[in-house]
Design an enzyme around this catalytic site. Structure first.
Site: not given
Ligand code: DGL
Length: 256
Positions: A75-76, A181-182, A44, A12-13
């Site tokens: 991460c979407n 969004c996670t 991101y 993920d970011s």
């Protein structure tokens, strides 16, 4: 050469993806997970596509060096930018995450569905296609700056952000809020305080974990060993790793 007992790379970011990781761990306890949070390059969601693609390519190279057998993009935003390109480039299974608009559509009565996600996720083709199919009554709400508040565990600022975000809407006429969004999954307790009790709050973590199980099974890649989790960050490990650990344990206990 990766085999069924190799690690699964998850990235993920930043820290948001550890919520996805908790769901993966719960669904697949025999698997070894290597999580990479790109906090040094976050967010991101307000970057350009090329910038996000460059970050993702670096992470993929790192994960492949560890011989992962599959990758989960937790991460979407990165999924919307990079999943198709990565699948075309690499032979290993790559699982992405997307806003849970389909389940929200299925439970919708007559009300609206608020979809919270990064500006990038909502702007790209992947979400547009999802919206075409399941977007009846859905209102996309880009949330620049919100992931940063989760990274900093700034609950009071997040509460003010959400109150402001929802202020144009009559929440009694909302059927569901989609956490696209996670990072936002960790705002659930705050959202539960703000939203009327009948509003469903949906995220894509469980769906992603089930999809990973299906894909591993189909490729004969389900592990049979003892599971484990390794956490890595591009940020300051002294600061970020304890946050990841805390958030993951919190999420695991909420899932139980
Ligand atoms: N956690 C990410 C997502 O699911 C993005 C947050 C960001 O880096 O802007 O979209």
């Amino acid at each position: 050469m990766a085999d069924r007992n190799s690690c699964i790379g998850v990235f993920d970011s930043g820290v948001g993806g550890v919520g996805t990781l908790a769901a993966l761990r719960r669904e697949l306890p025999s698997e070894r997970f290597l999580f990479y949070g790109d906090t040094a390059n976050a967010p991101y969601g307000t970057k350009t596509r090329d910038e996000v693609m460059a970050c993702v390519s670096r992470i993929m190279a790192h994960l492949l060096e560890q011989d992962v057998k599959a990758v989960v993009i937790a991460c979407n935003t990165a999924t919307a930018v990079a999943a198709a390109e990565l699948r075309a480039k690499y032979a290993l299974p790559i699982i992405g995450i997307e806003p849970a608009l389909k389940p929200a559509h299925e439970l919708r009565r007559q009300g609206s569905i608020l979809v919270l996600a990064t500006p990038m996720t909502l702007k790209l083709e992947k979400f547009r296609a999802l919206y075409e199919r399941y977007g009846e009554g859905a209102i996309p709400l880009p949330c620049p700056g919100l992931m940063e508040l989760v990274e900093r565990e700034a609950d009071e600022e997040a509460r003010r952000y959400l109150l402001e975000l929802f202020s144009p809407y009559d929440l009694t006429k909302v059927d569901a809020v989609v956490l696209g969004c996670t990072h936002y999954v960790f705002l659930r307790p705050l959202l539960r305080q703000i939203l009327p009790p009948n509003v469903e709050v949906l995220d894509g973590n469980l769906g992603t974990a089930r999809q990973l199980r299906r894909v591993l099974a189909a490729n004969d890649l389900l592990a049979d060993g003892d599971g484990s989790v390794t956490l890595e960050t591009s940020g300051d490990p002294q600061i970020v790793l304890p946050v990841m650990q805390r958030l993951m344990e919190k999420e695991l206990s909420d899932l139980n």
